[in-house]
Design an enzyme around this catalytic site. Structure first.
Site, short mmCIF file in Angstrom:
data_model
loop_
_atom_site.label_atom_id
_atom_site.label_comp_id
_atom_site.label_asym_id
_atom_site.label_seq_id
_atom_site.Cartn_x
_atom_site.Cartn_y
_atom_site.Cartn_z
N ALA A 1 0.87 -1.17 0.00
CA ALA A 1 0.00 0.00 0.00
C ALA A 1 0.91 1.22 0.00
O ALA A 1 2.05 1.16 0.45
CB ALA A 1 -0.88 -0.01 1.24
N GLY B 1 0.43 -5.00 0.66
CA GLY B 1 -0.71 -5.06 -0.26
C GLY B 1 -0.36 -5.72 -1.59
O GLY B 1 -1.25 -6.25 -2.27
N GLU C 1 -0.61 -9.31 -0.91
CA GLU C 1 -2.05 -9.59 -0.76
C GLU C 1 -2.75 -9.60 -2.12
O GLU C 1 -3.64 -10.41 -2.36
CB GLU C 1 -2.68 -8.55 0.17
N GLU D 1 3.95 -5.45 7.44
CA GLU D 1 3.11 -4.43 8.11
C GLU D 1 3.41 -4.22 9.59
O GLU D 1 3.32 -3.10 10.08
CB GLU D 1 1.62 -4.78 7.93
N1 COA Z 1 4.60 3.26 -0.54
C1 COA Z 1 4.98 4.43 -1.03
N2 COA Z 1 6.14 4.61 -1.68
C2 COA Z 1 6.93 3.54 -1.82
C3 COA Z 1 6.60 2.29 -1.32
C4 COA Z 1 5.35 2.15 -0.65
N3 COA Z 1 4.92 0.99 -0.17
N4 COA Z 1 7.60 1.42 -1.60
C5 COA Z 1 8.52 2.13 -2.27
N5 COA Z 1 8.14 3.41 -2.39
C6 COA Z 1 8.84 4.52 -3.05
C7 COA Z 1 9.98 5.02 -2.20
O1 COA Z 1 9.51 5.93 -1.24
C8 COA Z 1 10.85 5.65 -3.27
O2 COA Z 1 10.27 6.88 -3.64
P1 COA Z 1 11.21 8.23 -3.77
O3 COA Z 1 12.16 7.88 -4.88
O4 COA Z 1 10.25 9.29 -4.14
O5 COA Z 1 11.89 8.38 -2.45
C9 COA Z 1 10.69 4.73 -4.46
O6 COA Z 1 9.45 4.03 -4.24
C10 COA Z 1 11.79 3.70 -4.59
O7 COA Z 1 11.88 2.97 -3.37
P2 COA Z 1 13.24 2.81 -2.53
O8 COA Z 1 12.86 2.54 -1.10
O9 COA Z 1 14.14 3.96 -2.79
O10 COA Z 1 13.84 1.50 -3.20
P3 COA Z 1 14.86 0.45 -2.54
O11 COA Z 1 15.32 -0.42 -3.65
O12 COA Z 1 15.86 1.14 -1.71
O13 COA Z 1 13.94 -0.43 -1.53
C11 COA Z 1 11.99 -1.67 -0.89
C12 COA Z 1 12.92 -1.24 -2.03
C13 COA Z 1 10.80 -2.41 -1.51
C14 COA Z 1 12.73 -2.63 0.07
C15 COA Z 1 11.53 -0.44 -0.10
O14 COA Z 1 11.03 0.51 -1.04
C16 COA Z 1 10.43 -0.70 0.90
O15 COA Z 1 10.70 -1.24 1.97
N6 COA Z 1 9.18 -0.33 0.58
C17 COA Z 1 8.07 -0.44 1.50
C18 COA Z 1 7.61 -1.87 1.62
C19 COA Z 1 6.48 -1.99 2.63
O16 COA Z 1 6.66 -1.82 3.82
N7 COA Z 1 5.29 -2.31 2.12
C20 COA Z 1 4.14 -2.56 2.93
C21 COA Z 1 3.30 -1.38 3.01
S1 COA Z 1 1.85 -1.76 3.97
#
Ligand code: COA
Length: 258
Positions: free
Chosen positions: A66, A111, A114, A134
């Protein structure tokens, strides 16, 4: 434009829905959830769509969860509604009478995991990453994750994945039964198409009835009764007559979906 966060392509009966927010790793904001709902309305309504593949834009993510930026504003007053609305959209995927396959080409987190679990099957690339992180954000999976993960992998594995929030690779997801097949990244769509093409050669109404009966296992009803009713429904179809006749005449059936 009808869809801003999704790309839809219909080819030879297969609708490929690409979640298209690559610079946010295809995170599901509310607008995208609403577009998924709209896209599935088309899937239900349009007879030329015979099967669906859901994938993510780019080569890094299927869906990274999400949208945390939006999520941060959810509060006690609207949190329940937030979860219920997402659950409803994902239920329309699970209950779709046409086959829906997730082609998981990278991160499938929160999400995203999911969404993949709401699909009937999952094909993952070797380097895909699945997880429900989460609890690390102070919440729990709210789009059906606690239920569908438990159904797919069993209680012990679901506890471990959800309570630790750890990610697992596509290969390990296959080992625990979370995904159906693991293939090299460039083949995830090809494998999903191969499976949908096999399904498309069968009797369409029977496919819809079979999906409903399998889902009935998880509904509060007598699934055997549901199966018997559905079996009866299939016996009314022209495709049933054609399928049995073709077998006896030693030829391929010519199904019409009637
Ligand atoms: N919601 C909003 N933005 C997200 C996102 C999410 N779930 N996941 C990634 N992004 C965005 C980042 O904020 C970043 O945006 P920016 O360039 O404007 O700062 C962009 O996507 C790239 O992500 P980044 O974190 O820089 O990539 P990474 O390769 O370093 O890490 C992940 C990849 C997937 C490990 C990391 O993005 C992450 O942990 N995301 C969240 C996962 C999560 O907790 N999901 C469950 C949500 S309920």
């Amino acid at each position: 434009m009808e869809f801003e966060n999704l790309k839809l392509e219909l080819q030879s009966g297969i609708l490929t829905i690409t979640i298209n927010r690559e610079n946010k790793l295809n995170a599901l904001n509310i607008a995208t959830i609403k577009e998924i709902e709209k896209a599935f309305q088309k899937v239900y309504d349009e007879p030329e769509i015979k099967g669906v593949i859901i994938t993510g834009a780019g080569d890094k993510a299927f869906v990274a969860g999400a949208d945390i930026k939006e999520l941060a504003d959810v509060n006690y007053m609207n949190g329940r509604k937030f979860a219920e609305e997402g659950q409803e959209v994902f239920a329309s995927i699970e209950n779709c009478p046409k086959p829906v396959i997730a082609a998981v080409n990278g991160f499938a987190l929160g999400g995203g995991c999911e969404l993949a679990m709401a699909c009937h099957m999952r094909i993952a690339s070797e380097d895909a990453k699945f997880g429900l992180p989460e609890v690390g954000l102070g919440i729990i999976p709210g789009y059906g994750g606690t239920q569908r993960l438990t159904m797919l992998v069993g209680k012990g594995k679901a506890f471990e994945l959800i309570l630790t929030g750890e990610m697992i690779t596509g290969k390990n997801a296959k080992k625990i039964g979370l995904v159906n097949h693991v293939v090299p990244k460039e083949e995830v769509i090809v494998k999903a198409e191969e499976i949908i093409n096999k399904i498309m050669a069968k009797a369409e109404l029977a496919i819809g009835q079979a999906i409903d009966c399998i889902n009935a296992v998880y509904r509060d009803e007598n699934g055997y009764q549901t199966e018997a009713n559905s079996f009866g429904n299939c016996c009314k179809t022209e495709d049933f007559k054609e399928g049995t006749k073709a077998f006896l005449e030693k030829r391929k059936p010519n199904f019409t979906g009637k």
